[in-house]
Design an enzyme around this catalytic site. Structure first.
Site, PDB file in Angstrom:
ATOM      1  CD1 TRP A 357      -2.210  -2.158   1.755  1.00 29.61           C
ATOM      2  CD2 TRP A 357      -3.135  -0.935   0.147  1.00 29.61           C
ATOM      3  NE1 TRP A 357      -3.330  -2.822   1.331  1.00 29.61           N
ATOM      4  CE2 TRP A 357      -3.922  -2.099   0.341  1.00 29.61           C
ATOM      5  CE3 TRP A 357      -3.527  -0.007  -0.821  1.00 29.61           C
ATOM      6  CZ2 TRP A 357      -5.075  -2.342  -0.394  1.00 29.61           C
ATOM      7  CZ3 TRP A 357      -4.685  -0.265  -1.549  1.00 29.61           C
ATOM      8  CH2 TRP A 357      -5.446  -1.414  -1.337  1.00 29.61           C
ATOM      9  CG  ASN A 359       6.566   1.033  -1.887  1.00 34.52           C
ATOM     10  OD1 ASN A 359       7.457   1.848  -2.096  1.00 34.52           O
ATOM     11  ND2 ASN A 359       6.436   0.406  -0.733  1.00 34.52           N
ATOM     12  CD1 TRP A 360      -1.226   0.412  -3.991  1.00 38.98           C
ATOM     13  CD2 TRP A 360      -1.706   0.192  -6.162  1.00 38.98           C
ATOM     14  NE1 TRP A 360      -2.556   0.708  -4.154  1.00 38.98           N
ATOM     15  CE2 TRP A 360      -2.878   0.577  -5.486  1.00 38.98           C
ATOM     16  CE3 TRP A 360      -1.766  -0.008  -7.543  1.00 38.98           C
ATOM     17  CZ2 TRP A 360      -4.084   0.779  -6.145  1.00 38.98           C
ATOM     18  CZ3 TRP A 360      -2.973   0.192  -8.185  1.00 38.98           C
ATOM     19  CH2 TRP A 360      -4.110   0.577  -7.494  1.00 38.98           C
ATOM     20  CB  ILE A 362       3.991   7.194  -5.339  1.00 40.52           C
ATOM     21  CG1 ILE A 362       4.832   5.913  -5.294  1.00 40.52           C
ATOM     22  CG2 ILE A 362       4.757   8.341  -4.683  1.00 40.52           C
ATOM     23  CD1 ILE A 362       5.168   5.417  -3.922  1.00 40.52           C
ATOM     24  N   PRO A 363       1.168   8.814  -5.389  1.00 41.38           N
ATOM     25  CG  PRO A 363       0.537   9.664  -7.488  1.00 41.38           C
ATOM     26  CD  PRO A 363       1.061   8.425  -6.819  1.00 41.38           C
ATOM     27  CB  VAL A 364      -3.203   7.592  -3.003  1.00 39.22           C
ATOM     28  CG1 VAL A 364      -4.005   7.266  -1.746  1.00 39.22           C
ATOM     29  CG2 VAL A 364      -4.143   7.955  -4.147  1.00 39.22           C
ATOM     30  CG  HIS A 365       2.404   6.180   0.561  1.00 45.31           C
ATOM     31  ND1 HIS A 365       1.993   5.623   1.748  1.00 45.31           N
ATOM     32  CD2 HIS A 365       3.738   6.446   0.702  1.00 45.31           C
ATOM     33  CE1 HIS A 365       3.026   5.533   2.575  1.00 45.31           C
ATOM     34  NE2 HIS A 365       4.079   6.024   1.961  1.00 45.31           N
ATOM     35  CG  HIS A 398     -11.096   1.218  -1.966  1.00 50.52           C
ATOM     36  ND1 HIS A 398     -10.128   2.025  -1.411  1.00 50.52           N
ATOM     37  CD2 HIS A 398     -10.455   0.495  -2.926  1.00 50.52           C
ATOM     38  CE1 HIS A 398      -8.958   1.798  -1.988  1.00 50.52           C
ATOM     39  NE2 HIS A 398      -9.134   0.869  -2.914  1.00 50.52           N
ATOM     40  CE1 TYR A 460     -29.113 -11.752 -13.887  1.00 43.09           C
ATOM     41  CE2 TYR A 460     -30.085 -12.881 -11.990  1.00 43.09           C
ATOM     42  CZ  TYR A 460     -29.983 -12.703 -13.359  1.00 43.09           C
ATOM     43  OH  TYR A 460     -30.718 -13.478 -14.201  1.00 43.09           O
TER      44      TYR A 460
END
Length: 465
Positions: A357, A359-360, A362-365, A398, A460
């Site tokens: 979390w 490193n995937w 970076i802007p959000v981190h 999310h 559904y």
């Protein structure tokens, strides 16, 4: 005492001599054996796969895994085409995005976007000119930020906008929400610094450092200082820039590299069509065929469908990562000459959930650290509790991005995000090295398709039964 030292030296000398003597004997023995008429070819060796051999080059096995992966997925793809035919229809996507009148509200929401921007800008102007107090400005900012989240969500729900279009619009508004928080906080830090309050050395350097950004050793311009940054051009540059954290002086590149830009544009167009085609051809039929096992509570079939969906879903997720974080963000950065291109790090080597979390994305981190985690720690909250708050924040958005476009609230995304906390503890406590990395990969491969199936099942049932 000296006799003991001399004795120890003598022992070490005898050991050294014995080792050298053994090596000499072994060497002489090999020479003698080589002169024998039986032409010897054997000598002491460990098997390569033994740990004592010291052998580490298993690149061929990696190539074998790649070949097997291609063959197995090629078989699945061929089976899919034989069973369903060619389902890829690029025109369908363009029709969905552009052709139906009910998507006009989406354009309306994008225009309203600018109203929230102008409110934030006028508040900063009023603060600089001392027209309003900090307390009044804070109330206006909170109201503006709250409206940014509530208004588009309500409008999308009432107007019955397509889930995909609604997700794109809400993502845009979440980005605006986070950027305006950063914009307001940074300007607040600058006002405090300007009025003589103590600020951290890092913030002070970002405001008053007397160094120019350079692209090739030549100074571009003097650094902007507060309040010269309070203008619409500066604000809109930040809103378009591929970052969530505001600064008065962003690093800038010297020129736009046309070949690099063209390569990224071609990548973006190709990968976008590839993603959409894989969704149409591979994911949609699998999800539709999952309804019967869910309805009948056939758990073995549910697991089979989950695993069948896991591979294409993860493949699409990997392509999407490259498409968005490398191709798209580099296009924007190149056009704006934005020089900080660290949009991701080596998350694929993650040996802990925390490392993934961090490193995937970076802007959000960086935003979460700068504007949420560190302020909470400064308020006296422990780092552990501050990290949990950050997870709650991420889990909320999310769920916001899934439940509102689908017009149903099931909390699967929220629960999935919060489940990362105990899973992170388990991985860090009981696993290490390659096993912890495998655990992180397994959570990515299985977790996402599980959430997709749960949401699709509920969607559904809600809309078609």
């Amino acid at each position: 005492m000296s006799s003991l030292v001399n004795e120890a030296k003598s022992v070490r000398l005898r050991r050294t001599q014995s080792v050298n003597r053994a090596e000499d004997i072994s060497h002489e023995e090999r020479k003698e054996r080589a002169r024998q008429p039986d032409k010897p070819i054997h000598q002491p060796n460990d098997s390569l796969l033994s740990s004592s051999s010291g052998y580490e080059n298993y690149r061929g096995f990696l190539n074998l895994c790649i070949v097997l992966l291609v063959l197995s997925n090629g078989r699945v793809a061929l089976e899919n085409i034989i069973k369903y035919g060619i389902l890829v229809d690029p025109v369908q996507w363009f029709t969905m995005f552009l052709g139906e009148p009910r998507y006009v509200p989406t354009l309306y929401l994008l225009l309203i976007y600018n109203v929230f921007v102008l409110v934030a800008y006028e508040v900063e102007v009023a603060l600089f000119k001392n027209i309003v107090s900090e307390k009044t400005a804070m109330l206006i900012k909170v109201a503006n930020l709250t409206a940014i989240l509530i208004y588009p969500a309500g409008y999308v729900t009432i107007a019955s906008v397509s889930p995909i279009i609604a997700s794109i619009v809400l993502s845009t508004y979440i980005t605006l929400f986070m950027k305006l928080i950063s914009y307001g906080q940074v300007n607040s830090w600058c006002r405090l610094d300007r009025s003589g309050h103590k600020s951290s050395s890092k913030r002070r350097r970002s405001v008053s450092a007397n160094v120019s950004h350079t692209a090739n050793g030549v100074s571009e311009s003097a650094l902007v200082v507060y309040p010269n940054n309070i203008n619409l051009r500066d604000l809109y540059y930040f809103l378009f820039a591929p970052t969530l954290c505001y600064e008065l002086n962003f690093p800038r590149s010297g020129r736009i590299r046309k070949r690099f830009l063209l390569a990224r544009i071609l990548e973006m167009l190709f990968l976008m069509q590839l993603i959409l085609g894989l969704i149409q051809q591979w994911v949609v039929p699998t999800i539709r065929n999952s309804m019967t096992p869910f309805r009948d509570l056939d758990y073995s079939r549910i697991v089979e469908r989950l695993l069948k969906l896991a591979v294409p879903n993860h493949f699409i997720w990997l392509i999407f990562f490259y498409w968005y974080f490398h191709s798209c963000m580099n296009i924007v950065a190149e056009l704006l000459r934005f020089a900080d291109r660290e949009f991701y790090r080596d998350w694929w080597n993650s040996e802990s959930v925390q490392y993934f979390w961090q490193n995937w994305n970076i802007p959000v981190h960086r935003w979460c650290l700068r504007h949420l985690f560190f302020p909470l720690v400064k308020m006296g909250i422990s780092k552990k509790n501050a990290s949990i708050v950050v997870f709650f924040f991420s889990a909320f958005f999310h769920e916001y991005l899934v439940s509102i476009p689908l017009n149903m609230f099931r909390y699967w995304a929220f629960i999935g995000m919060l489940s990362q906390v105990p899973f992170a503890w388990f991985v860090s406590s009981f696993l290490s090295g390659k096993y912890s990395n495998m655990a992180v990969w397994l959570s990515l491969i299985i977790g996402q398709p599980l959430a997709i199936l749960m949401y699709y099942h509920d969607y559904y049932i809600l809309h078609y039964e």
